[in-house]
Write an enzyme that holds these catalytic residues in place. Structure first.
Site, PDB file in Angstrom:
ATOM      1  N   ASP A  37       0.856  -1.189   0.000  1.00  0.00           N
ATOM      2  CA  ASP A  37       0.000   0.000   0.000  1.00  0.00           C
ATOM      3  C   ASP A  37       0.888   1.233   0.000  1.00  0.00           C
ATOM      4  OD1 ASP A  37      -3.088   0.550   0.366  1.00  0.00           O
ATOM      5  OD2 ASP A  37      -2.043   2.115   1.479  1.00  0.00           O
ATOM      6  N   ASP A  61       4.602   2.673  -3.599  1.00  0.00           N
ATOM      7  CA  ASP A  61       4.053   3.712  -4.466  1.00  0.00           C
ATOM      8  C   ASP A  61       4.357   3.279  -5.889  1.00  0.00           C
ATOM      9  OD1 ASP A  61       3.478   5.912  -6.014  1.00  0.00           O
ATOM     10  OD2 ASP A  61       4.702   7.328  -4.865  1.00  0.00           O
ATOM     11  N   ASN A  88      -3.666  -3.825  -8.695  1.00  0.00           N
ATOM     12  CA  ASN A  88      -4.920  -3.247  -8.222  1.00  0.00           C
ATOM     13  C   ASN A  88      -4.811  -1.742  -7.988  1.00  0.00           C
ATOM     14  OD1 ASN A  88      -7.646  -3.315  -6.966  1.00  0.00           O
ATOM     15  ND2 ASN A  88      -6.495  -2.901  -5.087  1.00  0.00           N
ATOM     16  N   SER A 140     -11.564  -1.902 -15.446  1.00  0.00           N
ATOM     17  CA  SER A 140     -12.888  -1.349 -15.137  1.00  0.00           C
ATOM     18  C   SER A 140     -13.799  -1.490 -16.347  1.00  0.00           C
ATOM     19  CB  SER A 140     -12.749   0.140 -14.775  1.00  0.00           C
ATOM     20  OG  SER A 140     -14.017   0.769 -14.695  1.00  0.00           O
ATOM     21  N   TYR A 152      -9.646   8.505 -16.750  1.00  0.00           N
ATOM     22  CA  TYR A 152      -9.593   7.222 -16.042  1.00  0.00           C
ATOM     23  C   TYR A 152      -9.901   6.071 -16.999  1.00  0.00           C
ATOM     24  CZ  TYR A 152     -11.392   3.606 -12.788  1.00  0.00           C
ATOM     25  OH  TYR A 152     -11.643   2.447 -12.103  1.00  0.00           O
ATOM     26  N   VAL A 185     -18.222  -1.186  -7.365  1.00  0.00           N
ATOM     27  CA  VAL A 185     -17.948  -2.089  -6.245  1.00  0.00           C
ATOM     28  C   VAL A 185     -17.995  -1.297  -4.946  1.00  0.00           C
ATOM     29  CG1 VAL A 185     -16.264  -3.650  -5.197  1.00  0.00           C
ATOM     30  CG2 VAL A 185     -16.529  -3.588  -7.687  1.00  0.00           C
ATOM     31  N   THR A 187     -16.603  -0.127  -2.022  1.00  0.00           N
ATOM     32  CA  THR A 187     -15.306   0.031  -1.371  1.00  0.00           C
ATOM     33  C   THR A 187     -15.335   1.308  -0.528  1.00  0.00           C
ATOM     34  OG1 THR A 187     -14.320   1.388  -3.128  1.00  0.00           O
ATOM     35  CG2 THR A 187     -14.206  -1.023  -3.395  1.00  0.00           C
TER      36      THR A 187
END
Length: 260
Positions: A37, A61, A88, A140, A152, A185, A187
């Protein structure tokens, strides 16, 4: 099922949401996980869930090649191998009208979502060749249909094209590359928008938004030997939203019948 017995997976952005669900699924099926993360403390907390099992927390990162290389090195030092990379990390970081998006914002979006995945693949591939491992990238539905968020969507579509080309290039070496394309989703990213998920559920023929576990199940399939002859493909996991536009009233007809 113990499909990941003896195998090691790196999951990016795994401290919460989809990444965390993927880590849980792989551990539940006997695998070891590297929980990465942007915030190391968050990764440590997430990895601590697997007390007594093989889990490693690493700060990562994906916009930093030095961070990516360090994560691979830490994985090999701890486990001695790498079998699965789950890309991810990413997100919609541009919040403006597309006509107003600056070149700098385009670069930021692409660097995080597309080039970030590319950095991880570049660093992981030499080790995946040794284990005949594979890569699963979380894209996506925005990559395959027009749902907005142009910058995106372009970055996510790039992930699909990249994965197809990697699949063709490395297939003879036994390395597979596949993509999961989720719909909406549930989240933590939605926590600041009360009621949004309930409204969006009306778009979906299955009557709900996705849960992180829905995506984790698809990743576990594609990342396992059950998908040993599948590469270069994109698996939509999206509750039917790609079947076309739907009215708000999605109730079934009173009478169902066969025939034209």
């Amino acid at each position: 099922m113990r499909r990941f017995e003896g195998k090691v997976a790196i999951i990016t952005a795994a401290a919460q949401g989809i990444g965390q669900a993927v880590a849980r699924r792989i551990v539940a099926e006997g695998g070891a996980v590297v929980v990465t993360d942007l915030l190391r403390d968050a990764a440590v907390v997430a990895a601590s869930e697997f007390s007594g099992r093989d889990a490693l927390a690493v700060k990562l990162d994906v916009t930093s090649r030095a961070d990516v290389d360090a994560a691979i090195d830490a994985t090999l030092e701890r486990f001695g191998r790498l079998d699965l990379l789950v890309n991810n990390a990413g997100g919609c970081i541009v919040d403006s009208m597309p006509e107003e998006t600056s070149t700098e914002d385009w670069h930021r979006q692409l660097d995080l979502t597309l080039v970030g995945a590319a950095r991880c693949i570049q660093a992981a591939v030499p080790h995946l060749v040794k284990t005949r491992g594979n890569v699963v990238t979380i894209s996506s539905v925005n990559a395959v249909a027009a749902f907005g968020n142009i910058e995106y969507a372009a970055a996510k579509a790039g992930q699909i094209a990249m994965s197809q080309n990697y699949a063709a290039r490395y297939g003879r070496l036994g390395v597979r590359f596949n993509v999961v394309a989720p719909g909406t989703v549930r989240t933590p990213n939605w926590d600041s928008q009360p009621g949004a998920l309930e409204s969006l559920a009306a778009m979906y023929p299955l009557g709900r938004v996705g849960e992180p576990e829905d995506i984790a199940a698809a990743v576990a399939f594609l990342g396992s030997d059950d998908a040993a002859w599948i590469t270069g493909h994109t698996l939509p996991v999206e509750g039917g939203v790609l079947t076309g536009p739907h009215p708000i009233d999605l109730s079934p007809p009173d009478t169902l019948h066969n025939g034209a």
